[in-house]
Design a protein around this motif. Structure first.
Motif, mmCIF file in Angstrom:
data_model
loop_
_atom_site.group_PDB
_atom_site.id
_atom_site.type_symbol
_atom_site.label_atom_id
_atom_site.label_comp_id
_atom_site.label_asym_id
_atom_site.label_seq_id
_atom_site.Cartn_x
_atom_site.Cartn_y
_atom_site.Cartn_z
ATOM 1 N N GLU A 215 0.802 -1.195 -0.037
ATOM 2 C CA GLU A 215 0.150 -0.045 0.119
ATOM 3 C C GLU A 215 0.989 1.191 -0.058
ATOM 4 N N ILE A 216 1.756 1.309 0.866
ATOM 5 C CA ILE A 216 2.875 2.400 0.824
ATOM 6 C C ILE A 216 3.470 2.462 -0.710
ATOM 7 N N ALA A 217 4.132 1.597 -1.104
ATOM 8 C CA ALA A 217 4.641 1.662 -2.553
ATOM 9 C C ALA A 217 3.610 2.118 -3.516
ATOM 10 N N GLN A 218 2.357 1.649 -3.337
ATOM 11 C CA GLN A 218 1.255 2.319 -4.442
ATOM 12 C C GLN A 218 1.169 3.739 -4.068
ATOM 13 N N LEU A 219 1.128 4.292 -2.999
ATOM 14 C CA LEU A 219 0.678 5.688 -2.570
ATOM 15 C C LEU A 219 1.924 6.354 -3.078
ATOM 16 N N ILE A 220 3.063 5.864 -2.891
ATOM 17 C CA ILE A 220 4.411 6.720 -3.331
ATOM 18 C C ILE A 220 4.277 6.804 -4.854
ATOM 19 N N TYR A 221 3.840 5.720 -5.565
ATOM 20 C CA TYR A 221 3.902 5.848 -6.862
ATOM 21 C C TYR A 221 2.792 6.796 -7.370
ATOM 22 N N GLU A 222 1.830 6.725 -7.047
ATOM 23 C CA GLU A 222 0.459 7.740 -7.188
ATOM 24 C C GLU A 222 1.048 9.202 -6.854
ATOM 25 N N LYS A 223 1.504 9.435 -5.815
ATOM 26 C CA LYS A 223 1.926 10.844 -5.620
ATOM 27 C C LYS A 223 3.119 11.224 -6.301
ATOM 28 N N GLY A 224 4.125 10.095 -6.670
ATOM 29 C CA GLY A 224 5.330 10.413 -7.116
ATOM 30 C C GLY A 224 5.144 10.974 -8.739
ATOM 31 N N VAL A 225 4.259 10.381 -9.213
ATOM 32 C CA VAL A 225 3.889 10.660 -10.807
ATOM 33 C C VAL A 225 2.714 11.657 -11.011
#
Length: 228
Positions: A215-225
């Motif tokens: 879930e953390i990886a998904q959040l960071i991906y979404e906010k990162g891009v």
């Protein structure tokens, strides 16, 4: 996008056989790297020898470092050539300066003179019952990032242990402001297990909650891009 990620934990050498290490597996950094690779981004992962790593991938570059000094030397040129930096590595706050037996430390009239000495032995003697290890503070790597590249997007991490949420959020917000980060992942070691990882990804206006590393990886991906 060109993504730069750090993972694992640095290791500061005492002598040729001993060191002080940060206990970080690199598993979260691995998942974050895999998430960006899945979506076609170029990823440079700066990590350590003992950290877990993604499988080989055409768009993945792996670089291994050891201590804070080698981390800084490695990151400086990379930060200048990437769009997003996700700094999840556990970086040592202190590095050894000099190690001596207790008698020498007690007899020293001026401790600053001991701080100017260096151990010359490949393996410091273990004959003494007690040893004194002098440490000095290492540079805060995250504080250098925007100096190297003011335009890079920055996601940092703040880890505390067993603190109230208000204290955790305050520390994360302070890091966010001081380091000009876009987001900080605030997490508490007491809420991390083999199966769960409770964390909050926050900026000055928003806060997003996650309960597992995926879930953390998904959040960071979404906010990162988000603003790509």
């Amino acid at each position: 996008m060109k993504i730069l990620i750090t993972s694992g934990g640095t290791r500061e050498k005492i002598d040729e056989v001993r060191s002080i290490a940060n206990h970080a597996s690199g598993s979260l950094g691995k998942l974050i790297a895999e998430k960006f690779l899945t979506h076609g981004h170029e990823v440079t992962l700066v990590t350590t020898k003992s950290a877990v790593k993604p499988n080989k991938h055409a768009k993945l570059s792996l670089i291994e470092i050891t201590d804070v000094s080698s981390l800084i030397q490695t990151l400086k040129p990379l930060v200048k050539s990437h769009d997003l930096f996700i700094h999840s590595m556990a970086v040592s706050d202190y590095t050894p300066v000099y190690m001596t037996d207790l008698d020498e430390a007690k007899q020293a009239k001026d401790l600053t003179k001991l701080l100017m000495k260096e151990n010359q032995e490949q393996k410091i003697s273990s004959a003494a019952e007690y040893q004194v290890l002098f440490l000095k503070k290492t540079p805060k790597v995250i504080s250098l990032v925007k100096q190297w590249n003011p335009q890079i997007r920055l996601i940092g991490f703040k880890l505390l242990v067993g603190v109230p949420k208000d204290e955790l959020f305050a520390a994360a917000t302070k890091s966010l402001i001081n380091n000009q980060a876009d987001y900080i992942l605030a997490n508490d070691l007491s809420e991390i297990t083999a199966d769960t990882h409770h964390a909050f990804l926050l900026n000055q206006n928003e806060r997003y909650e996650a309960f597992t590393k995926p879930e953390i990886a998904q959040l960071i991906y979404e906010k990162g891009v988000e603003h790509d």
